[in-house]
Motif scaffolding. Structure first.
Motif, PDB file in Angstrom:
ATOM      1  N   ALA A 180     -65.153   2.756  11.767  1.00 51.42           N
ATOM      2  CA  ALA A 180     -64.942   2.786  10.323  1.00 51.42           C
ATOM      3  C   ALA A 180     -66.270   2.519   9.628  1.00 51.42           C
ATOM      4  CB  ALA A 180     -63.907   1.746   9.896  1.00 51.42           C
ATOM      5  N   ASP A 181     -66.599   3.371   8.653  1.00 47.30           N
ATOM      6  CA  ASP A 181     -67.824   3.225   7.847  1.00 47.30           C
ATOM      7  C   ASP A 181     -69.072   3.165   8.709  1.00 47.30           C
ATOM      8  OD1 ASP A 181     -66.200   3.145   5.577  1.00 47.30           O
ATOM      9  OD2 ASP A 181     -65.987   0.947   5.698  1.00 47.30           O
ATOM     10  N   GLY A 182     -69.106   3.971   9.760  1.00 46.07           N
ATOM     11  CA  GLY A 182     -70.283   4.029  10.603  1.00 46.07           C
ATOM     12  C   GLY A 182     -70.433   2.875  11.563  1.00 46.07           C
ATOM     13  N   GLU A 183     -69.516   1.933  11.574  1.00 42.67           N
ATOM     14  CA  GLU A 183     -69.583   0.800  12.479  1.00 42.67           C
ATOM     15  C   GLU A 183     -68.510   0.921  13.560  1.00 42.67           C
ATOM     16  OE1 GLU A 183     -71.348  -2.826   9.726  1.00 42.67           O
ATOM     17  OE2 GLU A 183     -69.221  -2.768  10.247  1.00 42.67           O
ATOM     18  N   VAL A 184     -68.838   0.411  14.726  1.00 42.11           N
ATOM     19  CA  VAL A 184     -67.916   0.430  15.852  1.00 42.11           C
ATOM     20  C   VAL A 184     -67.468  -0.994  16.119  1.00 42.11           C
ATOM     21  CG1 VAL A 184     -67.609   0.964  18.292  1.00 42.11           C
ATOM     22  CG2 VAL A 184     -69.003   2.457  16.859  1.00 42.11           C
ATOM     23  N   SER A 185     -66.158  -1.165  16.145  1.00 37.95           N
ATOM     24  CA  SER A 185     -65.568  -2.469  16.431  1.00 37.95           C
ATOM     25  C   SER A 185     -64.830  -2.391  17.759  1.00 37.95           C
ATOM     26  CB  SER A 185     -64.615  -2.887  15.302  1.00 37.95           C
ATOM     27  OG  SER A 185     -63.909  -4.065  15.644  1.00 37.95           O
ATOM     28  N   SER A 186     -65.249  -3.212  18.711  1.00 36.35           N
ATOM     29  CA  SER A 186     -64.621  -3.236  20.033  1.00 36.35           C
ATOM     30  C   SER A 186     -64.005  -4.610  20.244  1.00 36.35           C
ATOM     31  CB  SER A 186     -65.639  -2.947  21.133  1.00 36.35           C
ATOM     32  OG  SER A 186     -66.220  -1.667  20.945  1.00 36.35           O
ATOM     33  N   VAL A 187     -62.722  -4.598  20.615  1.00 37.39           N
ATOM     34  CA  VAL A 187     -61.978  -5.835  20.788  1.00 37.39           C
ATOM     35  C   VAL A 187     -61.466  -5.903  22.215  1.00 37.39           C
ATOM     36  CG1 VAL A 187     -60.044  -7.245  19.987  1.00 37.39           C
ATOM     37  CG2 VAL A 187     -61.309  -5.830  18.358  1.00 37.39           C
ATOM     38  N   PHE A 188     -61.717  -7.032  22.872  1.00 40.46           N
ATOM     39  CA  PHE A 188     -61.199  -7.281  24.204  1.00 40.46           C
ATOM     40  C   PHE A 188     -60.324  -8.528  24.134  1.00 40.46           C
ATOM     41  CE2 PHE A 188     -65.229  -5.146  24.604  1.00 40.46           C
ATOM     42  CZ  PHE A 188     -65.019  -4.192  25.562  1.00 40.46           C
ATOM     43  N   ALA A 189     -59.120  -8.442  24.709  1.00 46.93           N
ATOM     44  CA  ALA A 189     -58.214  -9.587  24.691  1.00 46.93           C
ATOM     45  C   ALA A 189     -57.457  -9.661  26.009  1.00 46.93           C
ATOM     46  CB  ALA A 189     -57.229  -9.487  23.526  1.00 46.93           C
ATOM     47  N   LYS A 190     -57.144 -10.891  26.413  1.00 48.12           N
ATOM     48  CA  LYS A 190     -56.421 -11.077  27.669  1.00 48.12           C
ATOM     49  C   LYS A 190     -54.948 -10.707  27.544  1.00 48.12           C
ATOM     50  CE  LYS A 190     -59.445 -14.675  29.540  1.00 48.12           C
ATOM     51  NZ  LYS A 190     -59.510 -16.063  30.072  1.00 48.12           N
ATOM     52  N   GLU A 191     -54.399 -10.887  26.349  1.00 51.07           N
ATOM     53  CA  GLU A 191     -52.978 -10.572  26.168  1.00 51.07           C
ATOM     54  C   GLU A 191     -52.724 -10.190  24.715  1.00 51.07           C
ATOM     55  OE1 GLU A 191     -51.455 -15.171  25.490  1.00 51.07           O
ATOM     56  OE2 GLU A 191     -51.074 -14.149  27.395  1.00 51.07           O
TER      57      GLU A 191
END
Length: 368
Positions: A180-191
């Motif tokens: 979004a808006d040229g930015e990359v958001s990466s989310v890692f979660a255990k659950e």
């Protein structure tokens, strides 16, 4: 008569075996197809069994028609091969005397075909589309197979899960990437946990994870650790309203319709029960087998006749749907042609034994 009772019993047992063999072949083929689509993430894993069930109900009329045709061919070919038909003919009977027993066997099955094509098949088509629409409108995570990357409908988000529970909505080892808006958001979660917020929107609540935000190509990334992080997946789900067409419309609604597609569908549904009766009648002369020659050319002719019959029905159906033929009754010439072919072959097989060429010469000499 002993011969006719034995024929009815053998046709019944043979039809049961043929039906389950054809059903097993078709189910195996369709299951492999749907499992392949599920492995690619195109459909939900839990939808495979339901879609196979709906497909089986919709294909039931055609399966019964094949069962009738193949059963009559198998039983009478065996009778010719083991000389039982020779005993029948030597007693002064003709091949036409078998028409009554064969029709009594085929009539109940044709009624099942009529029930399937007029009632069950439209219902199965409608329910299958409703189910597919519900799956589309469910949260995107439910359509995921564990271990498969899935892109959202808006093409701005990618999901990956290691495991998912349909009953509780719980997920483990989740990866979500959003652009979004040229930015990359990466989310890692255990659950994670699928649910809804107070507005009815679908959400994914992640726990015990990290979030990385930054521009692609640069080394400046913001790293945030969180105990709980909620992501909105989709808006409030609308009621599933599948698109209706001729294949899903009840049969009574097709009568009197001015739509060419409705007339074509009506002609097709009414044709399938006739197909069962006519193919049973056609299989009687086509089952002729000469034990001395040892060639099973009759099976090749039977296959060719069945394919030609079905292709002719499809051709007339398409012409009716494209409004080239004005009425649903325009499909009747295909049935009349098969009926005349069956009667002609019965007349030919009832004649004294002889090669085909002298018989044709005799017919031509009698022609004024």
């Amino acid at each position: 008569m002993l011969f006719k009772k034995s024929l009815t019993r053998e046709l019944t047992y043979t039809s049961i075996g043929v039906f389950f063999i054809l059903l097993a072949i078709l189910l195996t083929t369709q299951s492999i197809n749907l499992l392949g689509r599920a492995a690619q993430g195109r459909i939900a894993n839990e939808a495979v069994a339901a879609l196979i069930g709906f497909w089986t109900l919709g294909f039931f009329p055609v399966l019964m028609i094949l069962t009738v045709f193949v059963s009559v061919m198998v039983v009478f070919t065996r009778m010719w091969r083991e000389h039982e038909m020779a005993v029948w003919l030597a007693s002064g009977k003709s091949l036409s005397d078998w028409v009554g027993p064969v029709m009594r066997y085929a009539l109940p099955l044709s009624l099942l075909v009529a029930a399937g094509t007029l009632v069950v098949e439209p219902w199965a088509q409608q329910r299958s589309r409703e189910y597919a629409e519900v799956l589309k409108q469910r949260e995107e995570m439910t359509a995921l197979a564990p271990g498969v990357f899935k892109e959202s409908r808006s093409n701005d988000r990618v999901y990956f899960i290691e495991s998912y529970s349909v009953a509780t909505g719980a997920t483990r080892n989740v990866f979500v990437q959003n652009i979004a808006d040229g930015e990359v958001s990466s989310v890692f979660a255990k659950e994670g946990q699928l649910g809804r917020d107070e507005f009815g929107n679908r959400t994914l609540t992640l726990r015990n994870g990290r979030r990385y935000v930054g521009e692609p190509g640069s080394g400046a990334f913001e790293v945030v650790e969180f105990d709980s992080y909620r992501i909105k997946i989709s808006d409030n789900i609308r009621t599933a309203v599948p698109q209706m067409d001729s294949s899903t419309r009840p049969t009574l609604q097709l009568f009197g319709s001015d739509d060419p597609k409705d007339r074509a569908e009506l002609a097709w549904r009414l044709s399938l029960p006739l197909c069962a009766l006519l193919l049973a009648l056609l299989a009687l002369p086509l089952s002729y087998y000469n034990p001395r020659s040892g060639h099973a050319y009759n099976l090749v002719f039977a296959l060719g006749a069945y394919l030609a019959y079905q292709n002719l029905l499809w051709l007339l159906r398409n012409w009716i749907a494209s409004d080239k033929l004005p009425s649903a009754l325009a499909i009747l010439p295909a049935h009349l042609l098969i009926l005349l072919l069956a009667l002609a072959l019965l007349h030919y097989r009832n004649r004294p034994a002889g090669s085909l060429l002298p018989v044709l010469r005799g017919w031509l000499r009698k022609t004024p």
